[in-house]
Design a protein around this motif. Structure first.
Motif, PDB file in Angstrom:
ATOM      1  N   VAL A  84      69.107  73.622  65.951  1.00  0.00           N
ATOM      2  CA  VAL A  84      70.138  72.806  65.310  1.00  0.00           C
ATOM      3  C   VAL A  84      69.605  71.825  64.259  1.00  0.00           C
ATOM      4  CG1 VAL A  84      71.691  72.995  67.285  1.00  0.00           C
ATOM      5  CG2 VAL A  84      70.172  71.012  67.103  1.00  0.00           C
ATOM      6  N   CYS A  85      68.283  71.657  64.172  1.00  0.00           N
ATOM      7  CA  CYS A  85      67.714  70.674  63.243  1.00  0.00           C
ATOM      8  C   CYS A  85      66.870  71.339  62.166  1.00  0.00           C
ATOM      9  CB  CYS A  85      66.839  69.667  63.991  1.00  0.00           C
ATOM     10  SG  CYS A  85      67.729  68.736  65.263  1.00  0.00           S
ATOM     11  N   SER A  86      67.138  70.972  60.907  1.00  0.00           N
ATOM     12  CA  SER A  86      66.314  71.484  59.805  1.00  0.00           C
ATOM     13  C   SER A  86      65.101  70.593  59.574  1.00  0.00           C
ATOM     14  CB  SER A  86      67.140  71.569  58.518  1.00  0.00           C
ATOM     15  OG  SER A  86      67.619  70.288  58.147  1.00  0.00           O
ATOM     16  N   LYS A  87      65.138  69.372  60.120  1.00  0.00           N
ATOM     17  CA  LYS A  87      63.997  68.452  60.033  1.00  0.00           C
ATOM     18  C   LYS A  87      63.898  67.696  61.340  1.00  0.00           C
ATOM     19  CE  LYS A  87      62.209  64.402  57.597  1.00  0.00           C
ATOM     20  NZ  LYS A  87      62.471  63.394  56.561  1.00  0.00           N
ATOM     21  N   GLN A  88      62.703  67.597  61.880  1.00  0.00           N
ATOM     22  CA  GLN A  88      62.441  66.841  63.105  1.00  0.00           C
ATOM     23  C   GLN A  88      61.006  66.353  63.015  1.00  0.00           C
ATOM     24  OE1 GLN A  88      64.874  66.373  65.446  1.00  0.00           O
ATOM     25  NE2 GLN A  88      63.595  65.128  66.738  1.00  0.00           N
ATOM     26  N   ASP A  89      60.824  65.085  62.668  1.00  0.00           N
ATOM     27  CA  ASP A  89      59.486  64.566  62.412  1.00  0.00           C
ATOM     28  C   ASP A  89      59.274  63.258  63.165  1.00  0.00           C
ATOM     29  OD1 ASP A  89      56.959  64.486  61.102  1.00  0.00           O
ATOM     30  OD2 ASP A  89      57.785  63.042  59.667  1.00  0.00           O
ATOM     31  N   VAL A  90      58.177  63.154  63.914  1.00  0.00           N
ATOM     32  CA  VAL A  90      57.815  61.929  64.619  1.00  0.00           C
ATOM     33  C   VAL A  90      56.413  61.541  64.165  1.00  0.00           C
ATOM     34  CG1 VAL A  90      57.373  60.839  66.860  1.00  0.00           C
ATOM     35  CG2 VAL A  90      59.192  62.540  66.641  1.00  0.00           C
ATOM     36  N   GLN A  91      56.253  60.279  63.796  1.00  0.00           N
ATOM     37  CA  GLN A  91      54.953  59.767  63.358  1.00  0.00           C
ATOM     38  C   GLN A  91      54.608  58.515  64.154  1.00  0.00           C
ATOM     39  OE1 GLN A  91      52.980  61.367  61.121  1.00  0.00           O
ATOM     40  NE2 GLN A  91      54.571  62.933  60.996  1.00  0.00           N
ATOM     41  N   LYS A  92      53.318  58.335  64.460  1.00  0.00           N
ATOM     42  CA  LYS A  92      52.808  57.139  65.124  1.00  0.00           C
ATOM     43  C   LYS A  92      52.706  56.036  64.084  1.00  0.00           C
ATOM     44  CE  LYS A  92      50.338  55.073  68.539  1.00  0.00           C
ATOM     45  NZ  LYS A  92      51.044  53.813  68.716  1.00  0.00           N
ATOM     46  N   THR A  93      53.106  54.814  64.463  1.00  0.00           N
ATOM     47  CA  THR A  93      52.980  53.653  63.587  1.00  0.00           C
ATOM     48  C   THR A  93      52.163  52.582  64.312  1.00  0.00           C
ATOM     49  OG1 THR A  93      54.963  52.519  64.409  1.00  0.00           O
ATOM     50  CG2 THR A  93      55.274  54.113  62.610  1.00  0.00           C
ATOM     51  N   ALA A  94      51.921  51.476  63.645  1.00  0.00           N
ATOM     52  CA  ALA A  94      51.163  50.378  64.260  1.00  0.00           C
ATOM     53  C   ALA A  94      51.909  49.765  65.439  1.00  0.00           C
ATOM     54  CB  ALA A  94      50.859  49.310  63.221  1.00  0.00           C
ATOM     55  N   THR A  95      53.239  49.836  65.423  1.00  0.00           N
ATOM     56  CA  THR A  95      54.037  49.209  66.480  1.00  0.00           C
ATOM     57  C   THR A  95      54.698  50.192  67.436  1.00  0.00           C
ATOM     58  OG1 THR A  95      55.960  49.143  65.017  1.00  0.00           O
ATOM     59  CG2 THR A  95      54.544  47.177  65.052  1.00  0.00           C
ATOM     60  N   GLY A  96      54.538  51.484  67.211  1.00  0.00           N
ATOM     61  CA  GLY A  96      55.171  52.484  68.075  1.00  0.00           C
ATOM     62  C   GLY A  96      55.281  53.823  67.385  1.00  0.00           C
ATOM     63  N   TYR A  97      56.506  54.286  67.196  1.00  0.00           N
ATOM     64  CA  TYR A  97      56.757  55.597  66.599  1.00  0.00           C
ATOM     65  C   TYR A  97      57.984  55.522  65.691  1.00  0.00           C
ATOM     66  CZ  TYR A  97      53.627  57.145  70.265  1.00  0.00           C
ATOM     67  OH  TYR A  97      52.541  57.290  71.075  1.00  0.00           O
ATOM     68  N   VAL A  98      58.023  56.412  64.706  1.00  0.00           N
ATOM     69  CA  VAL A  98      59.179  56.563  63.826  1.00  0.00           C
ATOM     70  C   VAL A  98      59.571  58.030  63.850  1.00  0.00           C
ATOM     71  CG1 VAL A  98      59.984  56.460  61.442  1.00  0.00           C
ATOM     72  CG2 VAL A  98      58.561  54.631  62.336  1.00  0.00           C
ATOM     73  N   SER A  99      60.870  58.284  63.960  1.00  0.00           N
ATOM     74  CA  SER A  99      61.386  59.649  63.995  1.00  0.00           C
ATOM     75  C   SER A  99      62.449  59.802  62.915  1.00  0.00           C
ATOM     76  CB  SER A  99      61.999  59.925  65.370  1.00  0.00           C
ATOM     77  OG  SER A  99      62.695  61.150  65.362  1.00  0.00           O
ATOM     78  N   ASP A 100      62.371  60.906  62.170  1.00  0.00           N
ATOM     79  CA  ASP A 100      63.390  61.247  61.178  1.00  0.00           C
ATOM     80  C   ASP A 100      63.861  62.662  61.461  1.00  0.00           C
ATOM     81  OD1 ASP A 100      63.520  58.962  59.190  1.00  0.00           O
ATOM     82  OD2 ASP A 100      61.359  59.336  59.267  1.00  0.00           O
ATOM     83  N   SER A 101      65.187  62.857  61.433  1.00  0.00           N
ATOM     84  CA  SER A 101      65.710  64.194  61.709  1.00  0.00           C
ATOM     85  C   SER A 101      66.971  64.462  60.907  1.00  0.00           C
ATOM     86  CB  SER A 101      65.991  64.367  63.208  1.00  0.00           C
ATOM     87  OG  SER A 101      66.991  63.471  63.628  1.00  0.00           O
ATOM     88  N   VAL A 102      67.210  65.748  60.688  1.00  0.00           N
ATOM     89  CA  VAL A 102      68.442  66.235  60.082  1.00  0.00           C
ATOM     90  C   VAL A 102      68.909  67.386  60.971  1.00  0.00           C
ATOM     91  CG1 VAL A 102      69.525  67.283  58.060  1.00  0.00           C
ATOM     92  CG2 VAL A 102      67.667  65.614  57.753  1.00  0.00           C
ATOM     93  N   CYS A 103      70.066  67.208  61.611  1.00  0.00           N
ATOM     94  CA  CYS A 103      70.565  68.200  62.553  1.00  0.00           C
ATOM     95  C   CYS A 103      72.032  68.498  62.271  1.00  0.00           C
ATOM     96  CB  CYS A 103      70.429  67.692  63.989  1.00  0.00           C
ATOM     97  SG  CYS A 103      68.742  67.225  64.459  1.00  0.00           S
ATOM     98  N   GLY A 104      72.471  69.686  62.659  1.00  0.00           N
ATOM     99  CA  GLY A 104      73.862  70.069  62.472  1.00  0.00           C
ATOM    100  C   GLY A 104      74.367  70.906  63.622  1.00  0.00           C
ATOM    101  N   VAL A 105      75.561  70.564  64.116  1.00  0.00           N
ATOM    102  CA  VAL A 105      76.215  71.307  65.182  1.00  0.00           C
ATOM    103  C   VAL A 105      77.706  71.352  64.877  1.00  0.00           C
ATOM    104  CG1 VAL A 105      76.749  71.378  67.652  1.00  0.00           C
ATOM    105  CG2 VAL A 105      74.514  70.577  66.905  1.00  0.00           C
TER     106      VAL A 105
END
Length: 176
Positions: free
Chosen positions: A73-94
């Motif tokens: 369902v997602c064309s983009k699903q990205d998680v990155q580690k940061t200095a304070t935790g994590y950042v997630s970006d996604s594009v999904c469709g249902v």
């Protein structure tokens, strides 16, 4: 019934946004009972507090179960580690609704963490709108005697097991 479906949908989104495998895997949560309070603005879903019984295997399984669902369902699903935790970006469709979201995850996975998400949705019956959701999760201790890893207890006592989410894949429409 509509409220229960909305809560179930929130649980599915939670799994997709925090459990999917990507560039960086999120840490495994401490085994036991976690309380998750979800506060959403810009939508019709009220504040929801649920409990999730988990163990190391269940959290790992959530990543492997969510990953195929997210890929479907997602064309983009990205998680990155940061200095304070994590950042997630996604594009999904249902079902004709496309959601672009950005989440920031802070805290530790042993006692408490927070997920702050902003999203933009287009399509469906409600048209385009923006929403913000904050998930505050805290570890409560051992799971209750009548709970098994994967159990989610929703408001009103509705109980489901996250391991059954894999079965939901077959219910989703195929993406074009």
């Amino acid at each position: 019934m509509t409220r229960q479906l909305a809560l179930l949908g929130s649980a599915v989104c939670l799994v997709l946004s925090t459990g999917a495998a990507s560039a960086v895997d999120l840490p495994i949560r401490k085994a036991g009972l976690w309380e998750m309070k979800m506060v959403r603005t810009g939508g019709q879903i009220p504040e929801v507090t649920m409990q999730h019984c988990t163990d190391e295997t269940t959290d790992k399984d959530m990543s492997t179960a969510a990953s195929p669902l997210a890929k479907q369902v997602c064309s983009k699903q990205d998680v990155q580690k940061t200095a304070t935790g994590y950042v997630s970006d996604s594009v999904c469709g249902v079902a004709g609704v496309n959601v672009t979201s950005h989440s920031e995850i802070t805290g530790d996975f042993n006692s408490a963490y927070t997920v702050k998400s902003t999203s933009h949705s287009e399509g469906g019956t409600s048209g385009a709108h923006d929403a913000t959701m904050i998930i505050e999760a805290k570890w409560l201790g051992a799971c209750k005697s009548d709970q098994k890893p994967g159990d989610i207890i929703m408001p009103g006592g509705m109980k489901m097991n996250i391991k059954d989410m894999e079965k939901l894949k077959g219910l989703l429409p195929k993406q074009k």
